[in-house]
Scaffold this motif. Structure first.
Motif, PDB file in Angstrom:
ATOM      1  N   LEU A  61       0.839  -1.199   0.000  1.00  0.00           N
ATOM      2  CA  LEU A  61       0.000   0.000   0.000  1.00  0.00           C
ATOM      3  C   LEU A  61       0.871   1.245   0.000  1.00  0.00           C
ATOM      4  O   LEU A  61       1.853   1.324   0.748  1.00  0.00           O
ATOM      5  N   LEU A  62       0.534   2.199  -0.837  1.00  0.00           N
ATOM      6  CA  LEU A  62       1.169   3.518  -0.839  1.00  0.00           C
ATOM      7  C   LEU A  62       0.134   4.486  -0.283  1.00  0.00           C
ATOM      8  O   LEU A  62      -0.912   4.708  -0.917  1.00  0.00           O
ATOM      9  N   LEU A  63       0.411   5.039   0.907  1.00  0.00           N
ATOM     10  CA  LEU A  63      -0.580   5.853   1.599  1.00  0.00           C
ATOM     11  C   LEU A  63       0.013   7.176   2.058  1.00  0.00           C
ATOM     12  O   LEU A  63       1.213   7.260   2.329  1.00  0.00           O
ATOM     13  N   PRO A  64      -0.842   8.194   2.214  1.00  0.00           N
ATOM     14  CA  PRO A  64      -0.372   9.428   2.827  1.00  0.00           C
ATOM     15  C   PRO A  64       0.064   9.134   4.268  1.00  0.00           C
ATOM     16  O   PRO A  64      -0.591   8.356   4.984  1.00  0.00           O
ATOM     17  N   ALA A  65       1.152   9.752   4.686  1.00  0.00           N
ATOM     18  CA  ALA A  65       1.699   9.486   6.022  1.00  0.00           C
ATOM     19  C   ALA A  65       0.683   9.761   7.122  1.00  0.00           C
ATOM     20  O   ALA A  65       0.633   9.020   8.123  1.00  0.00           O
ATOM     21  N   ASP A  66      -0.153  10.772   6.932  1.00  0.00           N
ATOM     22  CA  ASP A  66      -1.110  11.122   7.986  1.00  0.00           C
ATOM     23  C   ASP A  66      -2.329  10.189   8.026  1.00  0.00           C
ATOM     24  O   ASP A  66      -3.213  10.361   8.859  1.00  0.00           O
ATOM     25  N   ARG A  67      -2.381   9.178   7.168  1.00  0.00           N
ATOM     26  CA  ARG A  67      -3.517   8.230   7.154  1.00  0.00           C
ATOM     27  C   ARG A  67      -3.104   6.820   7.575  1.00  0.00           C
ATOM     28  O   ARG A  67      -3.940   5.909   7.596  1.00  0.00           O
ATOM     29  N   ASP A  88       8.630   8.397   1.532  1.00  0.00           N
ATOM     30  CA  ASP A  88       9.126   9.283   0.479  1.00  0.00           C
ATOM     31  C   ASP A  88       8.303  10.563   0.595  1.00  0.00           C
ATOM     32  O   ASP A  88       7.187  10.645   0.056  1.00  0.00           O
ATOM     33  N   GLY A  89       8.825  11.526   1.333  1.00  0.00           N
ATOM     34  CA  GLY A  89       8.065  12.744   1.590  1.00  0.00           C
ATOM     35  C   GLY A  89       6.869  12.431   2.465  1.00  0.00           C
ATOM     36  O   GLY A  89       7.004  11.856   3.532  1.00  0.00           O
ATOM     37  N   ASP A  90       5.681  12.780   1.984  1.00  0.00           N
ATOM     38  CA  ASP A  90       4.463  12.516   2.761  1.00  0.00           C
ATOM     39  C   ASP A  90       3.787  11.203   2.363  1.00  0.00           C
ATOM     40  O   ASP A  90       2.663  10.935   2.754  1.00  0.00           O
ATOM     41  N   SER A 112      -9.241  -6.242  -4.242  1.00  0.00           N
ATOM     42  CA  SER A 112     -10.241  -5.214  -4.488  1.00  0.00           C
ATOM     43  C   SER A 112     -10.491  -4.383  -3.231  1.00  0.00           C
ATOM     44  O   SER A 112     -10.589  -3.153  -3.291  1.00  0.00           O
ATOM     45  N   ARG A 113     -10.569  -5.053  -2.120  1.00  0.00           N
ATOM     46  CA  ARG A 113     -10.786  -4.361  -0.849  1.00  0.00           C
ATOM     47  C   ARG A 113      -9.633  -3.410  -0.535  1.00  0.00           C
ATOM     48  O   ARG A 113      -9.841  -2.274  -0.096  1.00  0.00           O
ATOM     49  N   MET A 114      -8.403  -3.864  -0.739  1.00  0.00           N
ATOM     50  CA  MET A 114      -7.235  -3.016  -0.477  1.00  0.00           C
ATOM     51  C   MET A 114      -7.204  -1.815  -1.412  1.00  0.00           C
ATOM     52  O   MET A 114      -6.862  -0.707  -1.012  1.00  0.00           O
ATOM     53  N   ALA A 115      -7.583  -2.034  -2.668  1.00  0.00           N
ATOM     54  CA  ALA A 115      -7.626  -0.925  -3.630  1.00  0.00           C
ATOM     55  C   ALA A 115      -8.656   0.114  -3.192  1.00  0.00           C
ATOM     56  O   ALA A 115      -8.397   1.320  -3.246  1.00  0.00           O
ATOM     57  N   GLY A 116      -9.811  -0.351  -2.738  1.00  0.00           N
ATOM     58  CA  GLY A 116     -10.844   0.561  -2.266  1.00  0.00           C
ATOM     59  C   GLY A 116     -10.419   1.333  -1.029  1.00  0.00           C
ATOM     60  O   GLY A 116     -10.629   2.544  -0.928  1.00  0.00           O
ATOM     61  N   LEU A 117      -9.818   0.635  -0.085  1.00  0.00           N
ATOM     62  CA  LEU A 117      -9.330   1.282   1.136  1.00  0.00           C
ATOM     63  C   LEU A 117      -8.270   2.328   0.803  1.00  0.00           C
ATOM     64  O   LEU A 117      -8.341   3.468   1.265  1.00  0.00           O
ATOM     65  N   ALA A 118      -7.303   1.946  -0.016  1.00  0.00           N
ATOM     66  CA  ALA A 118      -6.229   2.880  -0.383  1.00  0.00           C
ATOM     67  C   ALA A 118      -6.802   4.106  -1.084  1.00  0.00           C
ATOM     68  O   ALA A 118      -6.397   5.239  -0.789  1.00  0.00           O
ATOM     69  N   GLN A 119      -7.743   3.903  -1.971  1.00  0.00           N
ATOM     70  CA  GLN A 119      -8.342   5.033  -2.693  1.00  0.00           C
ATOM     71  C   GLN A 119      -9.069   5.972  -1.732  1.00  0.00           C
ATOM     72  O   GLN A 119      -8.935   7.190  -1.825  1.00  0.00           O
ATOM     73  N   ARG A 120      -9.836   5.404  -0.792  1.00  0.00           N
ATOM     74  CA  ARG A 120     -10.551   6.244   0.178  1.00  0.00           C
ATOM     75  C   ARG A 120      -9.597   7.072   1.029  1.00  0.00           C
ATOM     76  O   ARG A 120      -9.932   8.168   1.467  1.00  0.00           O
ATOM     77  N   LEU A 121      -8.397   6.527   1.262  1.00  0.00           N
ATOM     78  CA  LEU A 121      -7.421   7.217   2.099  1.00  0.00           C
ATOM     79  C   LEU A 121      -6.466   8.087   1.285  1.00  0.00           C
ATOM     80  O   LEU A 121      -5.524   8.649   1.829  1.00  0.00           O
ATOM     81  N   GLY A 122      -6.679   8.171  -0.019  1.00  0.00           N
ATOM     82  CA  GLY A 122      -5.837   9.006  -0.869  1.00  0.00           C
ATOM     83  C   GLY A 122      -4.552   8.336  -1.322  1.00  0.00           C
ATOM     84  O   GLY A 122      -3.575   8.999  -1.631  1.00  0.00           O
ATOM     85  N   GLY A 123      -4.578   7.004  -1.387  1.00  0.00           N
ATOM     86  CA  GLY A 123      -3.375   6.272  -1.766  1.00  0.00           C
ATOM     87  C   GLY A 123      -3.609   5.298  -2.899  1.00  0.00           C
ATOM     88  O   GLY A 123      -4.533   5.453  -3.701  1.00  0.00           O
ATOM     89  N   ASP A 124      -2.784   4.255  -2.933  1.00  0.00           N
ATOM     90  CA  ASP A 124      -2.834   3.255  -3.997  1.00  0.00           C
ATOM     91  C   ASP A 124      -2.452   1.896  -3.423  1.00  0.00           C
ATOM     92  O   ASP A 124      -1.734   1.818  -2.421  1.00  0.00           O
ATOM     93  N   ALA A 125      -2.927   0.855  -4.053  1.00  0.00           N
ATOM     94  CA  ALA A 125      -2.593  -0.527  -3.681  1.00  0.00           C
ATOM     95  C   ALA A 125      -2.060  -1.213  -4.940  1.00  0.00           C
ATOM     96  O   ALA A 125      -2.817  -1.815  -5.694  1.00  0.00           O
ATOM     97  N   PRO A 126      -0.748  -1.114  -5.193  1.00  0.00           N
ATOM     98  CA  PRO A 126      -0.208  -1.623  -6.455  1.00  0.00           C
ATOM     99  C   PRO A 126      -0.217  -3.137  -6.614  1.00  0.00           C
ATOM    100  O   PRO A 126      -0.156  -3.620  -7.738  1.00  0.00           O
ATOM    101  N   GLY A 127      -0.303  -3.894  -5.531  1.00  0.00           N
ATOM    102  CA  GLY A 127      -0.327  -5.343  -5.691  1.00  0.00           C
ATOM    103  C   GLY A 127      -0.116  -6.081  -4.392  1.00  0.00           C
ATOM    104  O   GLY A 127      -0.096  -5.490  -3.312  1.00  0.00           O
ATOM    105  N   TRP A 128       0.035  -7.397  -4.526  1.00  0.00           N
ATOM    106  CA  TRP A 128       0.222  -8.249  -3.361  1.00  0.00           C
ATOM    107  C   TRP A 128       1.221  -9.338  -3.673  1.00  0.00           C
ATOM    108  O   TRP A 128       1.530  -9.620  -4.829  1.00  0.00           O
TER     109      TRP A 128
END
Length: 141
Positions: A61-67, A88-90, A112-128
């Motif tokens: 998961l690639l997420l904003p640091a504050d999330r 990497d920065g924030d 799919s669940r991880m992609a949805g969670l990451a999107q809601r938090l302003g991030g990305d889920a590139p894979g597993w």
């Protein structure tokens, strides 16, 4: 021992060995980072994956640091442990890890669940990826 206790002993499933996500010797046996390739195809094409054995399922998961704390709390509800890997920065690369026996349906649902969670938090889920003990006859490094 009563007949009911004997019957319960006959139908009781043998306990599976617990897999420690931090155990040394775990090897990546399958990975899925191309959203165009179905999880079922990824699993079918992986010679190293032991289908009946538990694995450490690791979502990247690639997420904003504050999330990160919010993501960790949400994921903990379903038995995931979120571990920060790098910053990497924030932005934070984190691994959501859980031990389970893998199958195509659950891998696809969790992706799919991880992609949805990451999107809601302003991030990305590139894979597993999935890791299993490297000393098993089917595991490859």
């Amino acid at each position: 021992m009563s007949w009911l206790e004997k019957l319960r002993d006959l139908v009781r499933k043998p306990e599976e060995a617990v897999l420690d996500p931090d155990a040394p010797g775990l090897a990546t046996v399958v990975s899925a980072f191309d959203p165009a390739v179905a999880d079922s195809a990824v699993l079918a094409e992986s010679p190293g994956w032991a289908s009946e054995a538990p694995a450490v399922l690791v979502h990247h998961l690639l997420l904003p640091a504050d999330r990160i704390e919010e993501a960790a709390a949400i994921l903990a509800q379903d038995g995931y442990d979120l571990r920060e890997q790098s910053r990497d920065g924030d932005r934070v690369l984190a691994h959501a890890r859980r031990v389970q026996v893998l199958d195509a349906l659950h891998c696809a649902q969790e992706r799919s669940r991880m992609a949805g969670l990451a999107q809601r938090l302003g991030g990305d889920a590139p894979g597993w990826e999935a890791r299993q003990p490297g000393d098993s006859p089917t595991a490859s490094a």
